[in-house]
Design a protein around this motif. Structure first.
Motif, PDB file in Angstrom:
ATOM      1  N   LEU A 187       0.838  -1.209   0.000  1.00  0.00           N
ATOM      2  CA  LEU A 187       0.000   0.000   0.000  1.00  0.00           C
ATOM      3  C   LEU A 187       0.869   1.254   0.000  1.00  0.00           C
ATOM      4  CD1 LEU A 187      -2.815   1.237   0.068  1.00  0.00           C
ATOM      5  CD2 LEU A 187      -2.711   1.119   2.557  1.00  0.00           C
ATOM      6  N   GLU A 188       1.910   1.270   0.811  1.00  0.00           N
ATOM      7  CA  GLU A 188       2.785   2.444   0.855  1.00  0.00           C
ATOM      8  C   GLU A 188       3.462   2.689  -0.493  1.00  0.00           C
ATOM      9  OE1 GLU A 188       5.473   2.015   4.155  1.00  0.00           O
ATOM     10  OE2 GLU A 188       3.866   2.335   5.616  1.00  0.00           O
ATOM     11  N   LYS A 189       3.905   1.610  -1.155  1.00  0.00           N
ATOM     12  CA  LYS A 189       4.528   1.757  -2.478  1.00  0.00           C
ATOM     13  C   LYS A 189       3.512   2.263  -3.495  1.00  0.00           C
ATOM     14  CE  LYS A 189       7.982  -1.850  -1.953  1.00  0.00           C
ATOM     15  NZ  LYS A 189       8.402  -3.178  -2.407  1.00  0.00           N
ATOM     16  N   THR A 190       2.298   1.736  -3.419  1.00  0.00           N
ATOM     17  CA  THR A 190       1.267   2.084  -4.388  1.00  0.00           C
ATOM     18  C   THR A 190       0.745   3.491  -4.167  1.00  0.00           C
ATOM     19  OG1 THR A 190       0.619  -0.215  -4.286  1.00  0.00           O
ATOM     20  CG2 THR A 190      -0.840   1.222  -5.468  1.00  0.00           C
ATOM     21  N   MET A 191       0.517   3.870  -2.914  1.00  0.00           N
ATOM     22  CA  MET A 191      -0.053   5.184  -2.622  1.00  0.00           C
ATOM     23  C   MET A 191       1.014   6.254  -2.488  1.00  0.00           C
ATOM     24  SD  MET A 191      -3.292   4.420  -0.150  1.00  0.00           S
ATOM     25  CE  MET A 191      -3.812   6.120  -0.176  1.00  0.00           C
ATOM     26  N   GLY A 192       2.258   5.900  -2.674  1.00  0.00           N
ATOM     27  CA  GLY A 192       3.332   6.874  -2.567  1.00  0.00           C
ATOM     28  C   GLY A 192       3.336   7.879  -3.707  1.00  0.00           C
ATOM     29  N   LYS A 193       2.522   7.663  -4.705  1.00  0.00           N
ATOM     30  CA  LYS A 193       2.440   8.557  -5.857  1.00  0.00           C
ATOM     31  C   LYS A 193       1.263   9.530  -5.633  1.00  0.00           C
ATOM     32  CE  LYS A 193       4.828   5.048  -8.047  1.00  0.00           C
ATOM     33  NZ  LYS A 193       4.815   4.034  -7.126  1.00  0.00           N
ATOM     34  N   PRO A 194       1.283  10.675  -6.255  1.00  0.00           N
ATOM     35  CA  PRO A 194       0.186  11.643  -6.055  1.00  0.00           C
ATOM     36  C   PRO A 194      -1.114  11.176  -6.727  1.00  0.00           C
ATOM     37  CG  PRO A 194       1.778  12.491  -7.638  1.00  0.00           C
ATOM     38  CD  PRO A 194       2.337  11.203  -7.106  1.00  0.00           C
ATOM     39  N   GLN A 195      -2.095  10.779  -5.920  1.00  0.00           N
ATOM     40  CA  GLN A 195      -3.345  10.242  -6.458  1.00  0.00           C
ATOM     41  C   GLN A 195      -4.167  11.279  -7.243  1.00  0.00           C
ATOM     42  OE1 GLN A 195      -2.418   9.426  -3.230  1.00  0.00           O
ATOM     43  NE2 GLN A 195      -1.778   7.417  -3.907  1.00  0.00           N
ATOM     44  N   GLN A 196      -3.971  12.539  -6.949  1.00  0.00           N
ATOM     45  CA  GLN A 196      -4.786  13.533  -7.644  1.00  0.00           C
ATOM     46  C   GLN A 196      -4.507  13.553  -9.144  1.00  0.00           C
ATOM     47  OE1 GLN A 196      -2.580  14.260  -5.255  1.00  0.00           O
ATOM     48  NE2 GLN A 196      -1.205  15.879  -5.913  1.00  0.00           N
ATOM     49  N   LEU A 197      -3.406  12.975  -9.585  1.00  0.00           N
ATOM     50  CA  LEU A 197      -3.100  12.928 -11.011  1.00  0.00           C
ATOM     51  C   LEU A 197      -3.863  11.809 -11.720  1.00  0.00           C
ATOM     52  CD1 LEU A 197       0.754  13.559 -11.022  1.00  0.00           C
ATOM     53  CD2 LEU A 197      -1.087  15.203 -11.335  1.00  0.00           C
ATOM     54  N   TYR A 198      -4.305  10.809 -10.973  1.00  0.00           N
ATOM     55  CA  TYR A 198      -5.049   9.705 -11.569  1.00  0.00           C
ATOM     56  C   TYR A 198      -6.492  10.177 -11.750  1.00  0.00           C
ATOM     57  CZ  TYR A 198      -1.070   7.139  -9.650  1.00  0.00           C
ATOM     58  OH  TYR A 198       0.185   6.719  -9.323  1.00  0.00           O
ATOM     59  N   THR A 199      -6.951  10.182 -12.973  1.00  0.00           N
ATOM     60  CA  THR A 199      -8.286  10.716 -13.223  1.00  0.00           C
ATOM     61  C   THR A 199      -9.344   9.633 -13.386  1.00  0.00           C
ATOM     62  OG1 THR A 199      -7.819  10.867 -15.582  1.00  0.00           O
ATOM     63  CG2 THR A 199      -7.409  12.843 -14.257  1.00  0.00           C
ATOM     64  N   LYS A 200      -8.959   8.470 -13.941  1.00  0.00           N
ATOM     65  CA  LYS A 200      -9.963   7.440 -14.184  1.00  0.00           C
ATOM     66  C   LYS A 200      -9.285   6.081 -14.291  1.00  0.00           C
ATOM     67  CE  LYS A 200     -13.454   5.986 -17.464  1.00  0.00           C
ATOM     68  NZ  LYS A 200     -13.497   5.697 -18.868  1.00  0.00           N
ATOM     69  N   ASN A 201      -9.905   5.081 -13.689  1.00  0.00           N
ATOM     70  CA  ASN A 201      -9.423   3.718 -13.845  1.00  0.00           C
ATOM     71  C   ASN A 201     -10.248   3.078 -14.941  1.00  0.00           C
ATOM     72  OD1 ASN A 201      -9.491   0.678 -13.270  1.00  0.00           O
ATOM     73  ND2 ASN A 201      -7.751   1.428 -12.083  1.00  0.00           N
ATOM     74  N   ASP A 202      -9.590   2.657 -16.004  1.00  0.00           N
ATOM     75  CA  ASP A 202     -10.301   2.061 -17.135  1.00  0.00           C
ATOM     76  C   ASP A 202     -10.590   0.586 -16.895  1.00  0.00           C
ATOM     77  OD1 ASP A 202     -10.245   4.504 -18.597  1.00  0.00           O
ATOM     78  OD2 ASP A 202      -8.146   4.089 -19.092  1.00  0.00           O
ATOM     79  N   SER A 203      -9.629  -0.130 -16.340  1.00  0.00           N
ATOM     80  CA  SER A 203      -9.862  -1.543 -16.033  1.00  0.00           C
ATOM     81  C   SER A 203      -8.778  -2.064 -15.098  1.00  0.00           C
ATOM     82  CB  SER A 203      -9.874  -2.390 -17.316  1.00  0.00           C
ATOM     83  OG  SER A 203      -8.571  -2.464 -17.853  1.00  0.00           O
ATOM     84  N   THR A 204      -9.146  -3.059 -14.351  1.00  0.00           N
ATOM     85  CA  THR A 204      -8.194  -3.768 -13.498  1.00  0.00           C
ATOM     86  C   THR A 204      -8.518  -5.243 -13.607  1.00  0.00           C
ATOM     87  OG1 THR A 204      -7.991  -1.900 -11.982  1.00  0.00           O
ATOM     88  CG2 THR A 204      -7.323  -4.050 -11.138  1.00  0.00           C
ATOM     89  N   ILE A 205      -7.499  -6.033 -13.955  1.00  0.00           N
ATOM     90  CA  ILE A 205      -7.687  -7.474 -14.134  1.00  0.00           C
ATOM     91  C   ILE A 205      -6.744  -8.203 -13.185  1.00  0.00           C
ATOM     92  CG2 ILE A 205      -7.497  -9.399 -15.756  1.00  0.00           C
ATOM     93  CD1 ILE A 205      -7.976  -7.283 -17.992  1.00  0.00           C
ATOM     94  N   VAL A 206      -7.297  -9.164 -12.473  1.00  0.00           N
ATOM     95  CA  VAL A 206      -6.513  -9.981 -11.540  1.00  0.00           C
ATOM     96  C   VAL A 206      -6.487 -11.404 -12.086  1.00  0.00           C
ATOM     97  CG1 VAL A 206      -6.418 -10.898  -9.193  1.00  0.00           C
ATOM     98  CG2 VAL A 206      -7.184  -8.548  -9.573  1.00  0.00           C
ATOM     99  N   SER A 207      -5.285 -11.989 -12.198  1.00  0.00           N
ATOM    100  CA  SER A 207      -5.188 -13.379 -12.654  1.00  0.00           C
ATOM    101  C   SER A 207      -4.257 -14.154 -11.714  1.00  0.00           C
ATOM    102  CB  SER A 207      -4.705 -13.454 -14.093  1.00  0.00           C
ATOM    103  OG  SER A 207      -3.465 -12.809 -14.233  1.00  0.00           O
ATOM    104  N   PHE A 208      -4.610 -15.410 -11.498  1.00  0.00           N
ATOM    105  CA  PHE A 208      -3.898 -16.262 -10.551  1.00  0.00           C
ATOM    106  C   PHE A 208      -2.977 -17.223 -11.288  1.00  0.00           C
ATOM    107  CE2 PHE A 208      -7.684 -14.855  -8.455  1.00  0.00           C
ATOM    108  CZ  PHE A 208      -7.283 -14.607  -7.149  1.00  0.00           C
ATOM    109  N   GLY A 209      -1.828 -17.482 -10.672  1.00  0.00           N
ATOM    110  CA  GLY A 209      -0.891 -18.474 -11.187  1.00  0.00           C
ATOM    111  C   GLY A 209      -1.152 -19.816 -10.513  1.00  0.00           C
TER     112      GLY A 209
END
Length: 189
Positions: free
Chosen positions: A109-131
């Motif tokens: 979470l710290e690595k992911t949220m360490g970036k400025p979120q206000q620059l992200y305007t829209k999430n187009d898609s998120t896909i999760v796949s398992f190995g």
């Protein structure tokens, strides 16, 4: 006649005395009784402990319903990553921080949220796949997210980010992660 009965009575007295003497001599010593009682109590306690341990092992042994667990993990990861990369405002992310931390783990979470979120305007898609799920303590998971963000001059760009994580289904947490940032679409960056 009296003399004839007399030897019989001596024999009866002698047998009674011998039986009494045998009874007194055969009576166990108090320390022997205490030792035997202590051994019996110890054996009973050990048996109860073993039975309790077996019962606890049976009741606390976590049976994992893999398809259901995979669906829940995929849903939670998709929502968390989608929220971070464009679906939630900075205020919403702060309110959801604890839940995001439960899903992603503190380090990720710290690595992911360490970036400025206000620059992200829209999430187009998120896909999760398992190995491979043969080792439930280290299941590889790939998360691919596509989102729109504004660069430093205000231009909207579409980009992808891929996370490769290992997930522990037994402890229900992310064990390690790797981030791969892909080149934004339509940019020279």
């Amino acid at each position: 006649m009296e003399n004839k009965n007399r030897p019989r009575s001596y024999i009866i007295y002698a047998l009674t005395a011998a039986a009494l003497l045998f009874t007194v001599m055969a009576k166990p010593d108090k320390t022997e009784l205490d030792t035997t009682q202590a051994k019996l109590n110890q054996t009973i306690k050990e048996t109860k402990d073993i039975n309790n341990e077996q019962y606890q092992n049976q009741t606390t042994k976590k049976v994992i319903n893999l398809p259901k667990s995979k669906q829940k993990v995929a849903t939670n990861l998709t929502k968390a990553i989608s929220d971070i990369y464009g679906n939630a405002s900075t205020k919403e992310l702060k309110e959801e921080f604890k839940k995001l931390q439960e899903v992603l783990g503190k380090d990720f979470l710290e690595k992911t949220m360490g970036k400025p979120q206000q620059l992200y305007t829209k999430n187009d898609s998120t896909i999760v796949s398992f190995g491979d799920t043969s080792n439930l303590s280290e299941v590889p998971i790939t998360i691919n997210t596509t989102y729109t963000y504004k660069n430093s001059v205000g231009k909207k760009l579409h980009t992808n980010k891929m996370f490769m994580i290992n997930y522990n289904f037994k402890k229900t947490r992310v064990t390690n992660e790797n981030e791969v940032e892909l080149k934004p679409v339509g940019s020279d960056e």
